[in-house]
Design a protein around this motif. Structure first.
Motif, PDB file in Angstrom:
ATOM      1  N   LEU A 193       0.824  -1.068  -0.028  1.00  0.00           N
ATOM      2  CA  LEU A 193       0.128   0.022   0.113  1.00  0.00           C
ATOM      3  C   LEU A 193       0.845   1.221   0.022  1.00  0.00           C
ATOM      4  CD1 LEU A 193      -2.963  -0.910   2.420  1.00  0.00           C
ATOM      5  CD2 LEU A 193      -3.095  -0.994   0.115  1.00  0.00           C
ATOM      6  N   LYS A 194       1.896   1.313   0.795  1.00  0.00           N
ATOM      7  CA  LYS A 194       2.943   2.336   0.703  1.00  0.00           C
ATOM      8  C   LYS A 194       3.682   2.602  -0.558  1.00  0.00           C
ATOM      9  CE  LYS A 194       6.680   4.473   3.640  1.00  0.00           C
ATOM     10  NZ  LYS A 194       7.560   4.139   4.739  1.00  0.00           N
ATOM     11  N   ALA A 195       3.998   1.461  -0.913  1.00  0.00           N
ATOM     12  CA  ALA A 195       4.725   1.485  -2.338  1.00  0.00           C
ATOM     13  C   ALA A 195       3.837   1.914  -3.337  1.00  0.00           C
ATOM     14  CB  ALA A 195       5.386   0.125  -2.899  1.00  0.00           C
ATOM     15  N   LEU A 196       2.284   1.560  -3.420  1.00  0.00           N
ATOM     16  CA  LEU A 196       1.684   1.988  -4.345  1.00  0.00           C
ATOM     17  C   LEU A 196       0.809   3.368  -4.086  1.00  0.00           C
ATOM     18  CD1 LEU A 196      -0.233  -1.321  -4.984  1.00  0.00           C
ATOM     19  CD2 LEU A 196       1.697  -0.194  -6.578  1.00  0.00           C
ATOM     20  N   ASP A 197       1.311   4.007  -3.161  1.00  0.00           N
ATOM     21  CA  ASP A 197       0.468   5.192  -2.695  1.00  0.00           C
ATOM     22  C   ASP A 197      -0.866   5.173  -2.440  1.00  0.00           C
ATOM     23  OD1 ASP A 197       0.498   7.892  -1.432  1.00  0.00           O
ATOM     24  OD2 ASP A 197       0.308   8.562  -3.597  1.00  0.00           O
ATOM     25  N   ILE A 198      -1.534   3.848  -1.660  1.00  0.00           N
ATOM     26  CA  ILE A 198      -2.900   3.691  -1.372  1.00  0.00           C
ATOM     27  C   ILE A 198      -3.164   3.772   0.058  1.00  0.00           C
ATOM     28  CG2 ILE A 198      -4.903   1.732  -1.513  1.00  0.00           C
ATOM     29  CD1 ILE A 198      -3.245   0.781  -3.856  1.00  0.00           C
ATOM     30  N   GLN A 199      -4.282   4.415   0.412  1.00  0.00           N
ATOM     31  CA  GLN A 199      -4.646   4.572   1.816  1.00  0.00           C
ATOM     32  C   GLN A 199      -5.297   3.259   2.266  1.00  0.00           C
ATOM     33  OE1 GLN A 199      -3.869   7.378   3.620  1.00  0.00           O
ATOM     34  NE2 GLN A 199      -2.903   7.857   1.405  1.00  0.00           N
ATOM     35  N   GLU A 200      -4.844   2.849   3.424  1.00  0.00           N
ATOM     36  CA  GLU A 200      -5.360   1.633   3.939  1.00  0.00           C
ATOM     37  C   GLU A 200      -7.105   1.642   4.132  1.00  0.00           C
ATOM     38  OE1 GLU A 200      -4.535  -1.324   7.918  1.00  0.00           O
ATOM     39  OE2 GLU A 200      -3.541   0.537   7.724  1.00  0.00           O
ATOM     40  N   LYS A 201      -7.455   2.787   4.216  1.00  0.00           N
ATOM     41  CA  LYS A 201      -8.943   2.924   4.465  1.00  0.00           C
ATOM     42  C   LYS A 201      -9.696   2.450   3.147  1.00  0.00           C
ATOM     43  CE  LYS A 201      -9.265   7.943   3.506  1.00  0.00           C
ATOM     44  NZ  LYS A 201      -9.570   7.609   1.997  1.00  0.00           N
ATOM     45  N   ASP A 202      -9.117   2.565   2.132  1.00  0.00           N
ATOM     46  CA  ASP A 202      -9.566   2.457   0.545  1.00  0.00           C
ATOM     47  C   ASP A 202      -9.676   0.935   0.213  1.00  0.00           C
ATOM     48  OD1 ASP A 202      -9.970   5.021   0.373  1.00  0.00           O
ATOM     49  OD2 ASP A 202      -7.999   5.387  -0.596  1.00  0.00           O
ATOM     50  N   ILE A 203      -9.093  -0.151   1.188  1.00  0.00           N
ATOM     51  CA  ILE A 203      -8.906  -1.252   0.845  1.00  0.00           C
ATOM     52  C   ILE A 203     -10.384  -1.978   1.125  1.00  0.00           C
ATOM     53  CG2 ILE A 203      -7.941  -3.709   1.435  1.00  0.00           C
ATOM     54  CD1 ILE A 203      -6.187  -1.672  -0.210  1.00  0.00           C
ATOM     55  N   ALA A 204     -10.888  -2.593   0.159  1.00  0.00           N
ATOM     56  CA  ALA A 204     -12.273  -3.503   0.278  1.00  0.00           C
ATOM     57  C   ALA A 204     -11.990  -4.785   0.522  1.00  0.00           C
ATOM     58  CB  ALA A 204     -13.237  -3.120  -0.767  1.00  0.00           C
ATOM     59  N   TYR A 205     -10.896  -5.337  -0.052  1.00  0.00           N
ATOM     60  CA  TYR A 205     -10.468  -6.848  -0.018  1.00  0.00           C
ATOM     61  C   TYR A 205      -9.111  -7.018  -0.131  1.00  0.00           C
ATOM     62  CZ  TYR A 205     -10.222 -11.486  -1.065  1.00  0.00           C
ATOM     63  OH  TYR A 205      -9.698 -13.212  -1.490  1.00  0.00           O
ATOM     64  N   GLN A 206      -8.505  -7.926   0.712  1.00  0.00           N
ATOM     65  CA  GLN A 206      -7.164  -8.264   0.587  1.00  0.00           C
ATOM     66  C   GLN A 206      -6.840  -9.632   0.891  1.00  0.00           C
ATOM     67  OE1 GLN A 206      -5.824  -5.715   3.841  1.00  0.00           O
ATOM     68  NE2 GLN A 206      -4.711  -7.508   4.860  1.00  0.00           N
ATOM     69  N   SER A 207      -6.125 -10.459   0.229  1.00  0.00           N
ATOM     70  CA  SER A 207      -5.817 -12.056   0.335  1.00  0.00           C
ATOM     71  C   SER A 207      -4.529 -12.149  -0.105  1.00  0.00           C
ATOM     72  CB  SER A 207      -6.655 -12.836  -0.379  1.00  0.00           C
ATOM     73  OG  SER A 207      -6.833 -14.195  -0.044  1.00  0.00           O
ATOM     74  N   LEU A 208      -3.525 -12.996   0.739  1.00  0.00           N
ATOM     75  CA  LEU A 208      -2.369 -13.593   0.207  1.00  0.00           C
ATOM     76  C   LEU A 208      -2.167 -14.975  -0.043  1.00  0.00           C
ATOM     77  CD1 LEU A 208       0.576 -12.659  -0.296  1.00  0.00           C
ATOM     78  CD2 LEU A 208       1.171 -13.201   2.078  1.00  0.00           C
ATOM     79  N   HIS A 209      -1.934 -15.194  -1.087  1.00  0.00           N
ATOM     80  CA  HIS A 209      -1.852 -16.640  -1.565  1.00  0.00           C
ATOM     81  C   HIS A 209      -0.563 -17.083  -1.616  1.00  0.00           C
ATOM     82  CE1 HIS A 209      -3.551 -20.411  -2.531  1.00  0.00           C
ATOM     83  NE2 HIS A 209      -2.530 -20.775  -3.363  1.00  0.00           N
ATOM     84  N   ARG A 210      -0.020 -18.247  -1.026  1.00  0.00           N
ATOM     85  CA  ARG A 210       1.326 -18.979  -1.216  1.00  0.00           C
ATOM     86  C   ARG A 210       1.371 -20.111  -1.953  1.00  0.00           C
ATOM     87  NH1 ARG A 210       3.802 -19.927   4.127  1.00  0.00           N
ATOM     88  NH2 ARG A 210       1.746 -20.799   4.670  1.00  0.00           N
ATOM     89  N   TRP A 211       1.901 -20.183  -3.348  1.00  0.00           N
ATOM     90  CA  TRP A 211       2.199 -21.171  -3.905  1.00  0.00           C
ATOM     91  C   TRP A 211       3.239 -21.747  -3.972  1.00  0.00           C
ATOM     92  CZ3 TRP A 211      -1.191 -17.783  -6.432  1.00  0.00           C
ATOM     93  CH2 TRP A 211      -2.208 -18.087  -6.816  1.00  0.00           C
ATOM     94  N   ARG A 212       3.429 -22.794  -2.920  1.00  0.00           N
ATOM     95  CA  ARG A 212       4.675 -23.350  -2.582  1.00  0.00           C
ATOM     96  C   ARG A 212       5.489 -23.983  -3.588  1.00  0.00           C
ATOM     97  NH1 ARG A 212       7.197 -24.738   2.110  1.00  0.00           N
ATOM     98  NH2 ARG A 212       5.301 -24.272   3.430  1.00  0.00           N
ATOM     99  N   TYR A 213       4.674 -24.564  -4.502  1.00  0.00           N
ATOM    100  CA  TYR A 213       5.390 -25.182  -5.918  1.00  0.00           C
ATOM    101  C   TYR A 213       4.790 -24.669  -7.169  1.00  0.00           C
ATOM    102  CZ  TYR A 213       6.386 -28.636  -2.412  1.00  0.00           C
ATOM    103  OH  TYR A 213       6.705 -29.179  -1.179  1.00  0.00           O
ATOM    104  N   ALA A 214       4.866 -23.188  -7.179  1.00  0.00           N
ATOM    105  CA  ALA A 214       4.190 -22.418  -8.247  1.00  0.00           C
ATOM    106  C   ALA A 214       5.028 -22.559  -9.696  1.00  0.00           C
ATOM    107  CB  ALA A 214       4.214 -21.250  -8.040  1.00  0.00           C
ATOM    108  N   LEU A 215       6.466 -22.819  -9.426  1.00  0.00           N
ATOM    109  CA  LEU A 215       7.228 -23.042 -10.641  1.00  0.00           C
ATOM    110  C   LEU A 215       7.974 -23.889 -10.658  1.00  0.00           C
ATOM    111  CD1 LEU A 215       8.587 -19.314 -10.887  1.00  0.00           C
ATOM    112  CD2 LEU A 215       6.758 -20.147 -12.186  1.00  0.00           C
ATOM    113  N   GLY A 216       8.191 -24.824 -11.882  1.00  0.00           N
ATOM    114  CA  GLY A 216       9.105 -25.923 -11.885  1.00  0.00           C
ATOM    115  C   GLY A 216      10.496 -25.245 -11.731  1.00  0.00           C
ATOM    116  N   ASP A 217      11.349 -26.447 -11.790  1.00  0.00           N
ATOM    117  CA  ASP A 217      12.940 -25.703 -11.770  1.00  0.00           C
ATOM    118  C   ASP A 217      13.348 -25.353 -13.189  1.00  0.00           C
ATOM    119  OD1 ASP A 217      13.233 -27.957 -13.498  1.00  0.00           O
ATOM    120  OD2 ASP A 217      14.105 -29.099 -12.138  1.00  0.00           O
TER     121      ASP A 217
END
Length: 142
Positions: free
Chosen positions: A71-95
């Protein structure tokens, strides 16, 4: 591995031109597609190095931390966030070997397999890999 942060923001938004944040691979404005609502949908892909460094962290605390940083990097105010979710793909890429090829083909069985894990691990890579595999299949059928 790959972490992807999804943010829903009230109202329109444009990414700043001089964005500087270590660890971001790419940012997509998902709501820029035709016939989408006025709210903004942002998808932030973290790079492999950053993802490996944070791989074993507890996901909820990491989500809170990375959201505030982004949010800081994108210059977005925290109050403007309607949704947030972080997803971890442990095996997203092959070698590195898998990322250098588009598909696997078994000549004897005349069968192939591909996926978004080929090339860069994104939807564009999945499409390209499937297209190349389809052409291989067609050429083998003739």
């Amino acid at each position: 591995p790959c972490f992807v942060l999804m943010l829903g923001i009230q109202g329109p938004y444009k990414i700043p031109k001089n964005l500087a944040y270590e660890g971001i691979e790419k940012i997509l404005i998902n709501s820029s597609k035709p016939q989408r609502p006025a709210a903004t949908s942002i998808v932030v892909y973290m790079d492999v190095k950053w993802s490996e460094k944070h791989l074993e962290m507890e996901i909820k605390s990491l989500e809170e931390s990375i959201t505030l940083d982004i949010l800081k990097a994108l210059d977005i105010q925290e109050k403007d966030i309607a949704y947030q979710s972080l997803h971890r793909w442990r095996y997203a890429l092959g070698d590195e070997h898998v990322q250098s090829i588009s598909h696997f083909w078994d000549e004897k069985k005349q069968c192939g397999v591909c996926g978004d894990w080929c090339f860069k691990g994104d939807v564009e890579s999945a499409f390209l890999a499937a297209n190349i595999l389809l052409n291989q299949f067609i050429s083998q059928s003739n």
